[in-house]
Every structure is written in structure tokens, then in C-alpha cells.
Design an enzyme around this catalytic site. Structure first.
Site, PDB file in Angstrom:
ATOM      1  N   HIS A 191      18.159 -26.669  39.440  1.00  0.00           N
ATOM      2  CA  HIS A 191      17.385 -25.424  39.356  1.00  0.00           C
ATOM      3  C   HIS A 191      17.256 -24.947  37.908  1.00  0.00           C
ATOM      4  O   HIS A 191      16.176 -24.547  37.460  1.00  0.00           O
ATOM      5  CB  HIS A 191      18.062 -24.327  40.189  1.00  0.00           C
ATOM      6  CG  HIS A 191      17.891 -24.487  41.659  1.00  0.00           C
ATOM      7  ND1 HIS A 191      16.675 -24.731  42.253  1.00  0.00           N
ATOM      8  CD2 HIS A 191      18.795 -24.421  42.676  1.00  0.00           C
ATOM      9  CE1 HIS A 191      16.827 -24.812  43.564  1.00  0.00           C
ATOM     10  NE2 HIS A 191      18.110 -24.629  43.849  1.00  0.00           N
ATOM     11  N   HIS A 215      23.127 -29.466  42.280  1.00  0.00           N
ATOM     12  CA  HIS A 215      22.065 -28.658  42.880  1.00  0.00           C
ATOM     13  C   HIS A 215      21.642 -27.530  41.940  1.00  0.00           C
ATOM     14  O   HIS A 215      20.450 -27.337  41.665  1.00  0.00           O
ATOM     15  CB  HIS A 215      22.552 -28.091  44.213  1.00  0.00           C
ATOM     16  CG  HIS A 215      21.543 -27.271  44.939  1.00  0.00           C
ATOM     17  ND1 HIS A 215      20.735 -27.794  45.929  1.00  0.00           N
ATOM     18  CD2 HIS A 215      21.202 -25.961  44.829  1.00  0.00           C
ATOM     19  CE1 HIS A 215      19.942 -26.840  46.389  1.00  0.00           C
ATOM     20  NE2 HIS A 215      20.207 -25.710  45.740  1.00  0.00           N
ATOM     21  N   GLU A 216      22.615 -26.777  41.414  1.00  0.00           N
ATOM     22  CA  GLU A 216      22.302 -25.639  40.560  1.00  0.00           C
ATOM     23  C   GLU A 216      21.813 -26.073  39.182  1.00  0.00           C
ATOM     24  O   GLU A 216      20.952 -25.415  38.587  1.00  0.00           O
ATOM     25  CB  GLU A 216      23.532 -24.737  40.422  1.00  0.00           C
ATOM     26  CG  GLU A 216      24.023 -24.150  41.744  1.00  0.00           C
ATOM     27  CD  GLU A 216      22.937 -23.367  42.475  1.00  0.00           C
ATOM     28  OE1 GLU A 216      22.037 -22.803  41.815  1.00  0.00           O
ATOM     29  OE2 GLU A 216      22.982 -23.339  43.723  1.00  0.00           O
TER      30      GLU A 216
END
Length: 482
Positions: free
Chosen positions: A150, A146-147
Site C-alpha cells: 500500500h 501487505h502494508e
């Protein structure tokens, strides 16, 4: 319930860490050096939360951000569209889950709980303690993916801006909205992709492991708990291959579970026994009725004898106490006497007379002698672990396919759950910033005043936060209090 040692270790550990952090920060002599140490390692500590920030992977993210610019731009564009759909879909899914939970609370229908897509997970209650490693590993992988999404999206978008020589003022007016969209949505998008990738691996696992393991021949026993009714000298052992439950063929774990479910729902099956053999094996016994209306005709101290009921042309309620293994070991299954009239030999269909939820199950695991199980079928299901993968060579581990399969299932559920939860328009989640960016991009011409747009966003976030909190609170109550 959650084991007390686990609760003590978790809460005690966090209390010690937070207390030490508080003492060091309040010390006049150690405060400065302690805060410098935290800053040098990128650490920050708060109640039940520890954050680590590092620049070690910046070069790696930078190289990823420069890889295939057109492909990445298309990839993140798809993620942006998916994120918008996920934001609305998450609200619908949470609303449906909340209605199902309320229905379950009112009607107390257990079937509804199995249909809920989202459930609160509590270790020791609906999450086995033995699988906590899978749970936290899947959470870690999903969070990192997820990170990373980003980070790579942010680098790619800023590189795109400066490579195209956009002026800062022009960027703020025309490109900033899309830039924020790309960066915010890719975390949810990457969690979804991770879940889909894990699903594909799970589906293709028999083909992937085909050179080392084969499937479709039975269910391989990988573990039998100490308190399992299948444990014993004539029970199941690790490495046994189960091929049949009664007359139900078992080619894998799914067949094992479906066969046990079918056996528990249907009435007890019978066995064909020659009339002369029946007369020879049976012996006089007292017949009495149990509290549930069933009949017992064997001594309570008997471990090998079972009471059987049968009928003949004269009487339809006859009972005989028979040694179970001798009576049914070589017998075919039946439902009525008509199923036994095949070899012109007078045979009768005898059925074990057991309590309502109890079943006599014959488990075939050649070349060993059949195991005879007496009890509730679900006890057999919960205490015996199996795998559909059988090693082609003795040096191969029987646990490896189970580990991969279980890990894929946790990644599918947890990564998908993170995608759904993060897309919810709720305070402190990605959904908060996604909603604000979406409203700025769509309502700027309809609602001119920025304060009014912010008010609309605040009300939506308030409703989304209440919806998520209601699902968590009621879900937690359903799991722990009931």
C-alpha cells in the site's frame, strides 16, 4: 483443546494492558503526559488491538517508489487487474466453502472437510502449539508485505501525478479513480505474490539445498515424542534414516505418509515362514475371539509374542502364537501361500491376527535392527517427525530444512488466506474500499445518482460480510464443538 496456561497468558496480558491504559487515561495528573508519550511513539491501544505508527521507513518507501517507474506502474497495473478478479473469486470461494461446511454438518462425511480450501485455525485444536512461532511469524511477514505494498503504491502514484504536472482539478476528475484502485489492490496483490514466491522456494528447496543436503534416499527422523509407540530401545531415534515400511519403499516424507495411509487402508500383510520353522516356534495356546470378531491366541501379558493365522491344505483357520521378531525378521511379505512357493521349500503365509485397525508394521532403518510396530498406523505418523533432507556433513543441522519448509508452507497458506479475505467485499476490510471504487468506475454512467450507487454498494457489502461471518462462525463450530 487450547492449553489453559496459553489462554490465561493471552487474556490476562491483554486485560492488564487495557486496564493500565484505562487507568492512565482516567487519571487527571497522568492523562496528558501519558497521551503525549503514546503520540510520541505512535502507539494506540484498544481492546485486543495495539497499533504502532512510525515515520522511520518513509525515506525507504520514497526510494522504493522512485525505483523503475515504468516497471512499478506495470506491476501495480497487474495488481489492479488481479485485485478485481480476486474480489469476485473470493466470493465464489467463500460460497463454495460455506456449502461444503453445511454439507459436512448434514451428512457428517469426514472426507468433505479435507477438501475445504479455507478453514478456521484454532491453536491447540487444529494448529499445534509447537508451531505457533511459525504461525505468528508468517502472519507478521504477510501483514508487513501487505502494508508495504500500500505504501509504495501510494508514493509511486502520487509521484507519477506530480511528475506529469497534473492539475489538482484534473486529477480529481480523471485520475483519482485509477489512483485509488492502484493503492487499494496492491496489498492483496503482494500477498498473492508472497504466497507464489514461497511456493516456488518450497518446490525448488531440494535444488537450493543440494550442496548441503541430499534427498531421495529415505526419511530422516528429526523427533520422536516421549509418548510415541516408536520410542524405546528398539524403536526410532533422531538421526535414523527410514527406508522401508513393510514392502513399501520410503524415499522421503511424502512416501512415509502415503505408505502409512496405504497400510491402514489395506488388510494386514503376511509373512512367509518355513513350515518346519513354524512348527518349531509355535507353542500350544488357548484361542478365543475378541469383541470385534478377531482371534487372539497369545497371553495378554506377552510383549514379544503375536498371534498369527494361517492355512494349509486341510484347514484354513489355524492359529499359532509366535515370537514376532524371530518369525518375520528375515521373512518376505506375502498375501497367500502361493506367494511363498518359490524355493521348493514348503512355506506358509502367516498373517498377524490383530484387531481391525491394528497393524504389525516392519520399519527398516539400517544399519539398525528393524523396528516392529504394533498399533494404529496413524499413531506412528503423528508421533514421529521426519525430513526428506539428509545432511551431507555431520556439522549441518537436520532441523534447518524442516524450518524452511514449514515456514514456506505457513506463508503459502496464511498469505494466500489474507489475500482472499482482504479481497472480500466486507465492511472494515480492503474489499469495502475496493468495491466502492469499482462501482464508481463502472456504474457511474448506468446509475447516475450517487446515493443509489452507495445503496448498491451497501447491500453488496452487507451480503459479503454475512457470507464471511457465516464461514467463520460455522468453521469455528466445526473445529471446536465437534
Amino acid at each position: 483443546m487450547i492449553p489453559i496456561p496459553v489462554v490465561v497468558c493471552v487474556l490476562g496480558g491483554w486485560c492488564i494492558i487495557y486496564l493500565a491504559d484505562t487507568l492512565l487515561r482516567s487519571s487527571s495528573s497522568l492523562k496528558a503526559s501519558y497521551e503525549d508519550w503514546l503520540m510520541s511513539y505512535g502507539l494506540s491501544i484498544s481492546p485486543f488491538h495495539m497499533r504502532w505508527q512510525t515515520a522511520l521507513f518513509n525515506r525507504l518507501f520514497y526510494s522504493w517508489g522512485r525505483w523503475k517507474p515504468r516497471f512499478l506502474y506495470l506491476w501495480f497495473s497487474i495488481g489492479m487487474v488481479f485485485g478485481i478478479v480476486a474480489m469476485f473469486g473470493s466470493v465464489v470461494l467463500l460460497g463454495k466453502t460455506l456449502m461444503q461446511t453445511l454439507t459436512l454438518m448434514i451428512t457428517e462425511a469426514p472426507a468433505v472437510q479435507n477438501d475445504r480450501m479455507l478453514q478456521v485455525v484454532v491453536p491447540g485444536v487444529n494448529l499445534p502449539i509447537s508451531q505457533l512461532t511459525y504461525f505468528f511469524t508468517a502472519i507478521l511477514i504477510s501483514g508487513v508485505i501487505h502494508e508495504v505494498g500500500h505504501g509504495v503504491a501510494a508514493i509511486r502514484m502520487f509521484l507519477f501525478v506530480f511528475e506529469k504536472h497534473f492539475f489538482v482539478s484534473y486529477l480529481c476528475q480523471c485520475f483519482l479513480g485509477r489512483l485509488i484502485f492502484f493503492i487499494l489492490f496492491v496489498g492483496v496483490w503482494h500477498n498473492f505474490v508472497l504466497g507464489v514466491a514461497s511456493l516456488i522456494v518450497l518446490f525448488l528447496l531440494p535444488a537450493i539445498l543440494f550442496p548441503f543436503y541430499y534427498t531421495g534416499v529415505g526419511a530422516l527422523v528429526t523427533e520422536v515424542t516421549e509418548d510415541s509407540p516408536a520410542n524405546g530401545p528398539r524403536g526410532l531415534f533422531v538421526g535414523d534414516l527410514v527406508t522401508n515400511l513393510q514392502d513399501c519403499s520410503v524415499r522421503g516424507v511424502e512416501d512415509w505418509n502415503s505408505c502409512l495411509g496405504e497400510i491402514s487402508q489395506k488388510t494386514q500383510i503376511g509373512y512367509c515362514i518355513n513350515a518346519a520353522t513354524l512348527q518349531q516356534l509355535s507353542f500350544p495356546a488357548r484361542v478365543y475371539r475378541r469383541l470385534d470378531g478377531t482371534v487372539e491366541c497369545c497371553s495378554n501379558s506377552s510383549l514379544t509374542d503375536v498371534c498369527f493365522s494361517y492355512s494349509n491344505n486341510l484347514d484354513s483357520h489355524l492359529y499359532a502364537c509366535l515370537p514376532a521378531r524371530k518369525a518375520i525378521e528375515a521373512s518376505q511379505v506375502c498375501r497367500t501361500n502361493m506367494d511363498c512357493q518359490k524355493d521348493f521349500v514348503p512355506s506358509l503365509c502367516v498373517t498377524p491376527s490383530l484387531e481391525n485397525q491394528t497393524r504389525l508394521i516392519r520399519v527398516k532403518h539400517p544399519p539398525h535392527v528393524d523396528m516392529l510396530f504394533v498399533g494404529h498406523p496413524m499413531h506412528l505418523q503423528y508421533t514421529v517427525s521426519l525430513s526428506s533432507f539428509v545432511p551431507r556433513h555431520n556439522f549441518l543441522s537436520i532441523d534447518l530444512p524442516v524450518v524452511i519448509e514449514t515456514m514456506c508452507k505457513y506463508l503459502i497458506s496464511l498469505s494466500g488466506a489474507l489475500a482472499i479475505i482482504n479481497a472480500v467485499p466486507c465492511f472494515a476490510l480492503d474489499g469495502q474500499w475496493i468495491l466502492n471504487s469499482f462501482l464508481e468506475a463502472t456504474l457511474a454512467s448506468l446509475i447516475v445518482e450517487k446515493q443509489n450507487r452507495e445503496l448498491v454498494g451497501f447491500l453488496i457489502l452487507l451480503a459479503g460480510s454475512a457470507l464471511l461471518a457465516a464461514n467463520v462462525a460455522l468453521g469455528l463450530w466445526m473445529v471446536t464443538a465437534r
